[in-house]
Design a protein around this motif. Structure first.
Motif, PDB file in Angstrom:
ATOM      1  N   GLY A  62      14.606  31.597   9.508  1.00  0.00           N
ATOM      2  CA  GLY A  62      15.498  32.364   8.636  1.00  0.00           C
ATOM      3  C   GLY A  62      16.117  33.531   9.375  1.00  0.00           C
ATOM      4  O   GLY A  62      16.692  33.373  10.441  1.00  0.00           O
ATOM      5  N   LEU A  63      15.919  34.728   8.822  1.00  0.00           N
ATOM      6  CA  LEU A  63      16.543  35.927   9.391  1.00  0.00           C
ATOM      7  C   LEU A  63      15.483  37.003   9.571  1.00  0.00           C
ATOM      8  O   LEU A  63      14.631  37.194   8.704  1.00  0.00           O
ATOM      9  N   LYS A  64      15.567  37.709  10.717  1.00  0.00           N
ATOM     10  CA  LYS A  64      14.626  38.795  10.977  1.00  0.00           C
ATOM     11  C   LYS A  64      15.416  40.106  10.979  1.00  0.00           C
ATOM     12  O   LYS A  64      16.397  40.243  11.723  1.00  0.00           O
ATOM     13  N   ILE A  65      14.967  41.046  10.170  1.00  0.00           N
ATOM     14  CA  ILE A  65      15.680  42.328  10.009  1.00  0.00           C
ATOM     15  C   ILE A  65      14.788  43.433  10.559  1.00  0.00           C
ATOM     16  O   ILE A  65      13.661  43.628  10.079  1.00  0.00           O
ATOM     17  N   GLY A  66      15.273  44.178  11.557  1.00  0.00           N
ATOM     18  CA  GLY A  66      14.492  45.266  12.124  1.00  0.00           C
ATOM     19  C   GLY A  66      14.276  46.380  11.102  1.00  0.00           C
ATOM     20  O   GLY A  66      15.131  46.622  10.239  1.00  0.00           O
ATOM     21  N   ALA A  67      13.147  47.079  11.227  1.00  0.00           N
ATOM     22  CA  ALA A  67      12.787  48.098  10.231  1.00  0.00           C
ATOM     23  C   ALA A  67      13.764  49.264  10.193  1.00  0.00           C
ATOM     24  O   ALA A  67      13.858  49.963   9.190  1.00  0.00           O
ATOM     25  N   LEU A  68      14.505  49.491  11.310  1.00  0.00           N
ATOM     26  CA  LEU A  68      15.436  50.625  11.329  1.00  0.00           C
ATOM     27  C   LEU A  68      16.870  50.229  10.975  1.00  0.00           C
ATOM     28  O   LEU A  68      17.771  51.076  11.041  1.00  0.00           O
ATOM     29  N   VAL A  69      17.086  48.983  10.612  1.00  0.00           N
ATOM     30  CA  VAL A  69      18.433  48.595  10.143  1.00  0.00           C
ATOM     31  C   VAL A  69      18.733  49.432   8.898  1.00  0.00           C
ATOM     32  O   VAL A  69      17.917  49.506   7.973  1.00  0.00           O
ATOM     33  N   SER A  70      19.897  50.061   8.895  1.00  0.00           N
ATOM     34  CA  SER A  70      20.201  50.922   7.740  1.00  0.00           C
ATOM     35  C   SER A  70      20.525  50.071   6.516  1.00  0.00           C
ATOM     36  O   SER A  70      20.933  48.905   6.638  1.00  0.00           O
ATOM     37  N   ASN A  71      20.349  50.656   5.356  1.00  0.00           N
ATOM     38  CA  ASN A  71      20.662  49.937   4.119  1.00  0.00           C
ATOM     39  C   ASN A  71      22.136  49.522   4.113  1.00  0.00           C
ATOM     40  O   ASN A  71      22.486  48.436   3.651  1.00  0.00           O
ATOM     41  N   SER A  72      23.030  50.385   4.639  1.00  0.00           N
ATOM     42  CA  SER A  72      24.464  50.037   4.684  1.00  0.00           C
ATOM     43  C   SER A  72      24.705  48.827   5.585  1.00  0.00           C
ATOM     44  O   SER A  72      25.429  47.904   5.211  1.00  0.00           O
ATOM     45  N   ASP A  73      24.125  48.854   6.784  1.00  0.00           N
ATOM     46  CA  ASP A  73      24.348  47.742   7.720  1.00  0.00           C
ATOM     47  C   ASP A  73      23.769  46.436   7.170  1.00  0.00           C
ATOM     48  O   ASP A  73      24.348  45.361   7.365  1.00  0.00           O
ATOM     49  N   LEU A  74      22.636  46.532   6.510  1.00  0.00           N
ATOM     50  CA  LEU A  74      22.025  45.315   5.967  1.00  0.00           C
ATOM     51  C   LEU A  74      22.907  44.716   4.872  1.00  0.00           C
ATOM     52  O   LEU A  74      23.183  43.508   4.866  1.00  0.00           O
ATOM     53  N   ALA A  75      23.390  45.568   3.976  1.00  0.00           N
ATOM     54  CA  ALA A  75      24.215  45.057   2.872  1.00  0.00           C
ATOM     55  C   ALA A  75      25.549  44.507   3.368  1.00  0.00           C
ATOM     56  O   ALA A  75      26.145  43.647   2.731  1.00  0.00           O
ATOM     57  N   ALA A  76      26.019  45.037   4.519  1.00  0.00           N
ATOM     58  CA  ALA A  76      27.341  44.617   5.033  1.00  0.00           C
ATOM     59  C   ALA A  76      27.256  43.413   5.964  1.00  0.00           C
ATOM     60  O   ALA A  76      28.289  42.836   6.312  1.00  0.00           O
ATOM     61  N   ASP A  77      26.052  43.036   6.377  1.00  0.00           N
ATOM     62  CA  ASP A  77      25.932  41.935   7.336  1.00  0.00           C
ATOM     63  C   ASP A  77      26.486  40.642   6.713  1.00  0.00           C
ATOM     64  O   ASP A  77      26.099  40.275   5.602  1.00  0.00           O
TER      65      ASP A  77
END
Ligand code: FAD
Length: 341
Positions: free
Chosen positions: A64-79
């Motif tokens: 699936g997808l691995k999301i680093g713990a420091l990915v910002s909420n904005s960057d995650l929602a915009a990916d």
């Protein structure tokens, strides 16, 4: 604010070494610093992990997808991958906080943000979560924002995160590094504790554990994703009730359903019996009403939050209508549901 030492870690190993008894990780700081200003939390040391490499990436894995713990909420929602394959997560994040806060807030910090119960934030009031054994002022007090599921006679605080509700519906799993450097996986069903007699213990993580990443499973093809948040203001407000739904259909029936709820539980709430009730059935009002009955069977309310049973029921049924392609309920039907609840 009480004085504190501040240190930066340049690697995960340095972060592990720095996390002694008195140290607290700071990531975006959007919750921790507020709590420190109010002296609700008074860590002697802050350990800044923002320079630890490798925690800001979103990568595709075979599962699936691995999301680093420091990915910002904005960057995650915009990916683009989140927006197309996990829209429930993008919508949940965008329903929370403000653009500025989402730019700073991190994925790891979002999971561990503390409750918004007003008595937890007011140090002149008793709160078992802040000061174990002092009692719970919310019980019999102002309880509009408190939980109705998974509460105890020691605490009725609600879990505040929107993102974690979507993560719960998605069956996300966290990578957690312990003090020795070993990394274990913790499922969303294992992360949060019920308040019981120790509402101050909120998660199964040790004080020196570090969340390093979150894994999302492969996208479910054909799944309909819905996130609906009901709140007192249209933006910049925590949920009174929120529902994350991921539903797949086979012919005229629901094949699978994963529902998670915010604003009503002491932790991001999911009841597998509700999901199982829906799977294999033909969607319709009686089925949805029975599933809502099941969800709310153990609800324990206060005068100030009793409205949440009706609101949850109506929101859940409306979300299920949307997720299964049924026509929205007419205003009349909605009123009948409310008075029946
Ligand atoms: C005005 C306002 C409105 C808001 N509205 C909403 C809303 O509607 N919905 C919503 O969901 N949220 C809302 N939030 C909360 C916001 O989403 C959180 O504050 C944010 O996600 C926390 O992330 P952070 O990186 O800033 O965490 P921090 O404040 O840095 O840390 C929070 C906690 O997590 C711990 N921590 C952080 N990272 C790690 C890690 N990698 N490993 C282990 N521990 C870690 C810290 O030690 C701390 O205890 C709001 C916040 C504010 C200030």
């Amino acid at each position: 604010m009480r004085s504190f030492d501040y240190r930066r870690a340049d690697s995960l190993a340095a972060a592990r070494e720095g996390l002694g008894e008195a140290a607290q990780i700071i990531a975006g700081g959007t919750n921790l610093l507020d709590l420190m200003k109010l002296q609700v939390m008074t860590p002697k040391q802050l350990l800044d992990i923002n320079r630890v490499p490798g925690l800001r990436e979103i990568t595709e894995t075979e599962n699936g997808l691995k999301i680093g713990a420091l990915v910002s909420n904005s960057d995650l929602a915009a990916d683009p991958r989140i927006r197309s394959d996990y829209p429930v997560l993008a919508r949940a994040i965008l329903a929370g906080a403000s653009g500025q806060i989402r730019n700073k807030a991190t994925t790891g910090g979002n999971f561990l943000q503390r409750t918004r119960c007003p008595y937890f934030y007011d140090t002149s009031m008793a709160c078992n979560k802040r000061q174990p054994g002092s009692s719970c002022t919310a019980i019999g007090g102002i309880s509009r924002m408190t939980a109705i599921l998974g509460v105890s006679e020691h605490c009725i605080a609600a879990h505040p995160s929107d993102m974690a509700v979507a993560m719960r519906a998605l069956d996300a799993r966290l990578d957690v590094a312990d003090a020795t450097g070993d990394v274990r996986q913790v499922g969303m069903d294992e992360l949060y504790c019920l308040p019981g007699e120790r509402p101050d213990i909120e998660t199964t993580l040790a004080p020196d554990d570090i969340i390093t990443a979150v894994h999302l499973p492969q996208k479910q093809s054909g799944a309909v994703h819905v996130y609906r948040k009901v709140r007192d203001r249209a933006s910049y407000a925590f949920a009174l009730v929120s529902v994350a739904a991921i539903v797949t259909r086979r012919e005229q029936r629901i094949a699978t359903a994963a529902l998670a709820f915010g604003g009503i539980g002491s932790r991001p709430w999911r009841n597998s019996e509700v999901d199982e009730m829906l799977a294999g059935e033909v969607p319709g009002e009686p089925l949805f009403a029975a599933a809502a009955d099941r969800l709310l069977a153990e609800a324990r309310t206060e005068e100030g939050n009793a409205f949440k049973t009706r609101l949850t029921r109506r929101t859940m049924i409306s979300v299920l209508r949307e997720a299964t392609g049924l026509e929205p309920a007419s205003v009349g039907t909605d009123r009948v549901e409310e008075s029946a609840a």
